[in-house]
Design an enzyme around this catalytic site. Structure first.
Site, PDB file in Angstrom:
ATOM      1  N   GLU A  97       0.802  -1.228   0.000  1.00  2.50           N
ATOM      2  CA  GLU A  97       0.000   0.000   0.000  1.00  2.50           C
ATOM      3  C   GLU A  97       0.836   1.280   0.000  1.00  2.50           C
ATOM      4  OE1 GLU A  97      -3.732  -1.986   2.483  1.00  2.50           O
ATOM      5  OE2 GLU A  97      -2.457  -0.507   3.478  1.00  2.50           O
ATOM      6  N   GLU A 107      -4.828  -8.938   0.725  1.00  2.00           N
ATOM      7  CA  GLU A 107      -5.418  -8.687   2.043  1.00  2.00           C
ATOM      8  C   GLU A 107      -6.919  -8.500   1.896  1.00  2.00           C
ATOM      9  OE1 GLU A 107      -3.790  -5.528   4.457  1.00  2.00           O
ATOM     10  OE2 GLU A 107      -1.729  -6.083   3.970  1.00  2.00           O
TER      11      GLU A 107
END
Length: 622
Positions: free
Chosen positions: A267, A429
């Site tokens: 991220e 995720e």
């Protein structure tokens, strides 16, 4: 008087143009992102999804579990530990913290772009903030027993590894902490900066994972910048690329044969925004100028992401340059939220946010990706300078809206953009913070159905990794939100208790199937709790306008389960909720309401006196 009339006309014209522009923008957004779809899942069948039937060049579809150093490792003096320990302890510091909190108002627009959450300034409109002390950097940390131990994954990895193994997963995603391997800046050379004992210890952990029958997915950078790198500017500076490559070479050279797939960055745009634009994560305290110019072409956001893209490309080349019998898989874990406007005038913030966060980073590195990792947690309703807590939507404890359809939409959107590259996807995720475990079970099932539906539509997905094994340190929210399939008792030597979702996840992994029976059981239990008005913890402060604060809470508020059908393919999206949109919707719907209220009598009939009775108008207020 004429001047006043002219000003009124100009103001009216500007208002009309503004409304018109927003209407056009929202119409385009709705067509592209909110169009209704027919679910390819046959809900009449007993088996709703069979992942065993799907194979690809890398083999069968896989399931995995994920963790990260900052969440789980003890004996780690990283940026997050130092950040958590920083708290005001004197009147002067408290006053300074208050001034800093007031200054956060400048960052509200940035907050809407980054994560849509306003910083809690302890103002008059905060219905939960009366007489609060200055906010800590990390909530629910100082009041958590043995906070520095995290999950003791460094000293005792066996517990987490065994818990993962027993579910039947074949992939274990973990990371190596940069600051543990390089505790000091390598100004005097690599040898003097590297902790080789830590390198060997990581190898020992990787061997444990592999000896338990799981492949390793290793993350190189997971939201944790070494404090020494933060001191000179971190990813704002080009030399961080060189230092990162020094670290990468050490890790790859030492652990290459123990790793099956690599995630260079987790991220990156989230780290960049929360660190360099908001200053709510460790590593930077941006000033007004840096904030105001952050999203300009040469602003800190684009500058930091540029160097992270360069670092990824170099790491990709280095990993692929190693001579080995096996071909490595190298990618990134990219965070995608499904963002939607709460009102008509919020479409601009959503458009800007999406333009900055969805595709740009992946576009810059797409030629050097063996897979695109998608981290998806839910939806966000943008309202003004923050995120709206929509009372009719279900939320995780962290304030993320539950929306399985969003994963389906995101996967189709990314596949459409990058299918010419023939790059597969991995859900790196997906998870939900839910201490009650009542939401987590249907959340798991519905997101797997969304994933399977995307695969039926032609999206190549290699695997699904759930976040996470055990409740852990959740960044600036501390130990408040509970993401684990396993509960952790921090007061009793981190004792583990398997939640029902652990057993459900294990059943799905081992069978490779999602059944109608399991779906019904999970959903019915949630509905039962919602209809009974049961409460659950919620770790977000909310102001009088139902805007959520970015600050986590040391202790939760209590929020009822929501009685709404958010199952995959069932969610009915609300219309815009601003006053203008509501009025317009009422005016458009009114004729339809009147039509339906008219009593339609196809055959004329008479009363006892022989008079013809015509259809009567029914009151719309009946």
């Amino acid at each position: 008087m004429e001047l006043f009339a002219l000003l009124i006309k100009v103001a009216g014209l500007l208002a009309t143009v503004t409304v018109g522009a927003n209407v056009v923008s929202y119409s385009r957004f709705r067509r592209q992102n909110l169009a209704k779809f027919r679910s390819p899942i046959d809900e009449s069948k007993e088996v709703l999804a069979d992942f065993n039937s799907i194979e690809h060049e890398e083999g069968k579809f896989f399931f995995g579990l994920a963790t990260a150093p900052a969440h789980a490792e003890d004996d780690l003096d990283d940026a997050w530990l130092q950040f958590a320990k920083e708290t005001p302890c004197s009147a002067e510091e408290a006053e300074a913290a208050d001034k800093k909190a007031r200054r956060k108002k400048v960052k509200l627009a940035v907050g809407a772009i980054t994560k849509g959450l306003a910083k809690n300034t302890h103002g008059k409109e905060d219905k939960n903030a009366a007489d609060k002390p200055p906010s800590k950097n990390v909530a629910a940390w100082h009041n958590a027993p043995h906070a520095e131990d995290r999950l003791k994954f460094w000293s005792d990895p066996d517990k987490e590894v065994k818990l993962a193994k027993d579910t039947g997963v074949t992939v274990f995603r973990m990371g190596v902490d940069w600051s543990r391997i390089m505790p000091v800046e390598p100004t005097k050379g690599i040898k003097e900066a590297v902790n080789y004992e830590a390198v060997e210890h990581y190898k020992w952990i990787l061997k444990k994972v592999r000896s338990n029958g799981m492949k390793v997915m290793l993350t190189l950078f997971h939201h944790s910048l070494p404090p020494w790198a933060a001191d000179y500017g971190g990813w704002k500076m080009e030399k961080t690329v060189d230092y990162f490559m020094d670290f990468t070479r050490i890790v790859v050279d030492s652990m290459y044969d123990l790793v099956d797939s690599w995630v260079t960055f987790n991220e990156p745009h989230i780290f960049t925004m929360l660190t360099y634009m908001c200053g709510s994560w460790p590593g930077n305290n941006p000033d007004f100028l840096e904030i105001a110019t952050s999203t300009l072409p040469m602003g800190v956001f684009h500058r930091a992401l540029h160097w992270m893209a360069v670092a990824h490309s170099k790491a990709y080349d280095y990993i692929h340059g190693k001579i080995s019998l096996k071909k490595p898989l190298v990618g990134v874990a990219h965070h995608v939220s499904f963002m939607r406007p709460y009102g008509l005038f919020d479409i601009g913030a959503v458009t800007i946010s999406n333009s900055l966060t969805i595709f740009p980073y992946i576009d810059s590195i797409c030629e050097k990706l063996d897979f695109i990792g998608i981290n998806y947690y839910g939806q966000e309703a943008v309202c003004g300078a923050g995120l709206k807590l929509v009372e009719t939507d279900e939320y995780s404890e962290s304030g993320r809206g539950v929306y399985p359809d969003g994963l389906y939409r995101v996967l189709l959107m990314f596949h459409e953009r990058y299918k010419h590259l023939k790059v597969p996807f991995i859900v790196t995720e997906n998870g939900v913070s839910d201490e009650t475990d009542v939401i987590r079970r249907p959340y798991l099932i519905e997101h797997l159905l969304a994933l399977y539906a995307a695969m039926l539509k032609g999206v190549p997905v290699l695997g699904y990794i759930f976040w996470t094994i055990s409740d852990n340190w959740e960044w600036a929210d501390g130990y408040g939100p509970k993401f684990g399939l396993v509960a952790v008792d921090r007061s009793h030597d981190l004792a583990r208790t398997l939640r029902q979702s652990y057993h459900l996840f294990s059943k799905i992994v081992k069978s490779g199937k999602v059944t109608r029976k399991d779906r019904s059981l999970a959903w019915n239990e949630l509905q039962k709790a919602a209809k009974a008005g049961k409460l659950r913890p919620f770790y977000r402060g909310v102001d009088n306008h139902n805007l959520m604060y970015a600050d986590g809470l040391d202790k939760p508020q209590w929020r009822p389960f929501v009685d709404r059908d958010w199952r995959f393919g069932h969610y009915q999206m609300d219309g815009l909720q601003d006053p203008l949109s509501r009025v317009a919707r009422t005016l458009l719907i009114w004729p339809l309401i009147m039509k339906k209220r008219i009593r339609k009598v196809k055959i004329k009939h008479t009363d006892d006196a022989g008079l013809v009775l015509h259809p009567a108008l029914a009151s719309p207020f009946d």
